[in-house]
Enzyme design. Structure first.
Site, PDB file in Angstrom:
ATOM      1  N   ARG A   1     -26.427   9.503  12.993  1.00 48.10           N
ATOM      2  CA  ARG A   1     -26.307  10.830  13.600  1.00 48.10           C
ATOM      3  C   ARG A   1     -27.154  11.787  12.776  1.00 48.10           C
ATOM      4  NH1 ARG A   1     -20.076  11.565  13.156  1.00 48.10           N
ATOM      5  NH2 ARG A   1     -20.511  13.662  13.908  1.00 48.10           N
TER       6      ARG A   1
ATOM      7  N   LYS B   1     -14.143   5.767   9.481  1.00 51.56           N
ATOM      8  CA  LYS B   1     -12.964   6.236  10.217  1.00 51.56           C
ATOM      9  C   LYS B   1     -13.298   6.598  11.665  1.00 51.56           C
ATOM     10  CE  LYS B   1     -13.147  11.093   8.679  1.00 51.56           C
ATOM     11  NZ  LYS B   1     -13.291  11.765   9.983  1.00 51.56           N
ATOM     12  N   ASP B   2     -14.600   6.795  11.978  1.00 57.22           N
ATOM     13  CA  ASP B   2     -15.009   7.119  13.349  1.00 57.22           C
ATOM     14  C   ASP B   2     -15.263   5.880  14.205  1.00 57.22           C
ATOM     15  OD1 ASP B   2     -14.996   9.842  12.758  1.00 57.22           O
ATOM     16  OD2 ASP B   2     -17.110   9.868  12.176  1.00 57.22           O
TER      17      ASP B   2
ATOM     18  N   SER C   1      -8.302  16.975  14.588  1.00 56.34           N
ATOM     19  CA  SER C   1      -7.670  15.665  14.424  1.00 56.34           C
ATOM     20  C   SER C   1      -6.199  15.711  14.808  1.00 56.34           C
ATOM     21  CB  SER C   1      -7.813  15.214  12.962  1.00 56.34           C
ATOM     22  OG  SER C   1      -6.859  14.247  12.623  1.00 56.34           O
TER      23      SER C   1
ATOM     24  N   ARG D   1      -4.095  13.411  14.045  1.00 62.83           N
ATOM     25  CA  ARG D   1      -3.381  12.932  12.848  1.00 62.83           C
ATOM     26  C   ARG D   1      -3.078  14.098  11.913  1.00 62.83           C
ATOM     27  NH1 ARG D   1      -5.112  12.333   7.846  1.00 62.83           N
ATOM     28  NH2 ARG D   1      -7.256  12.701   8.527  1.00 62.83           N
ATOM     29  N   ARG D   2      -4.092  14.918  11.643  1.00 57.99           N
ATOM     30  CA  ARG D   2      -3.880  16.066  10.750  1.00 57.99           C
ATOM     31  C   ARG D   2      -2.933  17.086  11.377  1.00 57.99           C
ATOM     32  NH1 ARG D   2     -10.306  16.203   9.445  1.00 57.99           N
ATOM     33  NH2 ARG D   2     -10.291  14.813   7.626  1.00 57.99           N
ATOM     34  N   LYS D   3      -3.119  17.342  12.668  1.00 64.49           N
ATOM     35  CA  LYS D   3      -2.250  18.301  13.372  1.00 64.49           C
ATOM     36  C   LYS D   3      -0.790  17.867  13.288  1.00 64.49           C
ATOM     37  CE  LYS D   3      -1.326  20.151  18.004  1.00 64.49           C
ATOM     38  NZ  LYS D   3      -1.776  20.203  19.414  1.00 64.49           N
TER      39      LYS D   3
ATOM     40  N   ARG E   1     -13.937  21.807  16.162  1.00 65.98           N
ATOM     41  CA  ARG E   1     -14.915  20.748  16.342  1.00 65.98           C
ATOM     42  C   ARG E   1     -16.239  21.145  15.707  1.00 65.98           C
ATOM     43  NH1 ARG E   1     -15.345  17.644  20.437  1.00 65.98           N
ATOM     44  NH2 ARG E   1     -16.938  16.759  19.098  1.00 65.98           N
TER      45      ARG E   1
ATOM     46  N   VAL F   1     -19.553  19.356   9.591  1.00 69.39           N
ATOM     47  CA  VAL F   1     -18.892  20.027   8.465  1.00 69.39           C
ATOM     48  C   VAL F   1     -19.359  21.471   8.323  1.00 69.39           C
ATOM     49  CG1 VAL F   1     -18.696  20.043   5.954  1.00 69.39           C
ATOM     50  CG2 VAL F   1     -18.457  17.895   7.185  1.00 69.39           C
TER      51      VAL F   1
ATOM     52  N   THR G   1     -20.722  23.493  10.555  1.00 70.58           N
ATOM     53  CA  THR G   1     -20.258  24.289  11.696  1.00 70.58           C
ATOM     54  C   THR G   1     -18.794  24.651  11.545  1.00 70.58           C
ATOM     55  OG1 THR G   1     -21.842  23.188  13.151  1.00 70.58           O
ATOM     56  CG2 THR G   1     -20.014  24.319  14.220  1.00 70.58           C
ATOM     57  N   ARG G   2     -17.977  23.690  11.114  1.00 75.63           N
ATOM     58  CA  ARG G   2     -16.543  23.948  10.979  1.00 75.63           C
ATOM     59  C   ARG G   2     -16.242  24.957   9.877  1.00 75.63           C
ATOM     60  NH1 ARG G   2     -14.057  18.610   9.831  1.00 75.63           N
ATOM     61  NH2 ARG G   2     -16.130  17.696   9.800  1.00 75.63           N
TER      62      ARG G   2
ATOM     63  N   CYS H   1      -9.098   5.802  17.707  1.00 78.76           N
ATOM     64  CA  CYS H   1      -9.493   6.699  16.612  1.00 78.76           C
ATOM     65  C   CYS H   1      -8.754   8.034  16.629  1.00 78.76           C
ATOM     66  CB  CYS H   1     -10.991   6.966  16.668  1.00 78.76           C
ATOM     67  SG  CYS H   1     -11.989   5.516  16.301  1.00 78.76           S
TER      68      CYS H   1
END
Length: 305
Positions: free
Chosen positions: A10, A80-81, A123, A125-127, A143, A146, A148-149, A234
């Protein structure tokens, strides 16, 4: 003429850092390489949460197609992706030495933690884990890459956002204001880099064997086996972490409801020599204690969003 290994990646800053790390390692071994950056659908569509795409591997499919159509020879991924089932003809070739596995909270001050607050993450999972610990908080979708977030956190009235520590560390973007979330169970294979190649490409597979880190490989495969057995894909609220210490594997895994109200957890240790099937056995324990019903509820919830 010596073959040039075309490395697909990417084109975000973090993904390019990972690809260049693999490129440097291969070139030190005497191989010729070329970077081939591409954009994935997950990078192009930033106004929808990942789980709304309804598919796993949103960040990896474009590179899979590029490999199978002979545009690239190998691809570098954040492990992890990567879906637990790879496309036919593509195989895991190397797991690099794992970096920091932990999540961190980048914040604008921590006074809000015992009051109301707004936390951003893309995510599930995190939420789920955040709401399990802080049920009075609001969690909003976040979204983008890194960079951008981090900018979105700066531009909005959110109190904080959750990131993988490894991603920020790799491109020197870890801010001063952050908290280690030692209580949060990471995504399966978080902090690990995976290089894949075509099954038929013996040259590239042989070249990549030298990059494989055995201990990291054992741990992430236990975590991914746990994920695969739970049938989470995922984007489900599943955390897993395996660590090797003193010839023993220490594993912790959990499945959460999307709203964080339910948590099913397993924690076990075994000798490294007995690692075969360990992730599956841990997942089956979760499934037998209510996890099968909870997974059905999660899938129905995502389907109806």
């Amino acid at each position: 003429m010596k073959k040039t290994i075309r490395i697909g990646t990417r084109d975000s800053e973090l993904a390019m850092w990972q690809a260049k790390t693999v490129q440097s390692a291969l070139e030190k071994l005497g191989h010729k390489t070329e970077l081939v950056p591409v954009k994935s659908q997950g990078d192009l569509v930033l106004d929808k949460p990942l789980y709304e795409f309804g598919i796993t591997g949103i960040f990896t499919k474009t590179l899979d197609v590029a490999m199978l159509t002979n545009t690239i020879d190998i691809a570098v991924h954040s492990m992890k992706d990567v879906p637990t089932a790879l496309p036919k003809g593509i195989v895991e070739a190397a797991v690099l030495k794992r970096a920091h596995t932990q999540d961190i909270l980048v914040h604008k001050g921590t006074d809000f933690l015992n009051e109301e607050g707004i936390i951003a993450t893309g995510s599930l999972r995190r939420k789920a884990q955040w709401l399990h610990k802080y049920p009075n908080h609001e969690v909003v979708d976040l979204r983008g890459n890194v960079n951008t977030r981090l900018q979105k956190l700066e531009d909005n009235n959110w109190n904080g956002a959750i990131f993988a520590a490894a991603g920020l560390e790799r491109i020197n973007l870890t801010p001063e204001s952050y908290v280690d979330l030692k209580w949060m169970i990471p995504a399966p294979a978080q902090g690990a880099m995976l290089v894949v190649a075509k099954e038929e490409d013996e040259f590239c597979r042989k070249a990549l064997i030298a990059l494989n880190h055995e201990e990291s490989s054992i741990c992430v495969h236990i975590e991914r086996e746990f994920l695969r057995t739970l049938e989470g894909g995922c984007t489900a609220p599943i955390g897993a972490l395996a660590v090797i210490e003193d010839e023993k594997i220490h594993f912790k895994g959990a499945l959460f409801s999307i709203d964080g109200s339910q948590k099913l957890e397993v924690e076990k240790s075994i000798p490294v020599s007995e690692n075969k099937g360990f992730g599956k056995a841990c997942a089956e324990e979760i499934l037998a204690s209510g996890g099968a019903e909870l997974m059905k509820q999660i899938k129905d919830s995502i389907k109806n969003i």
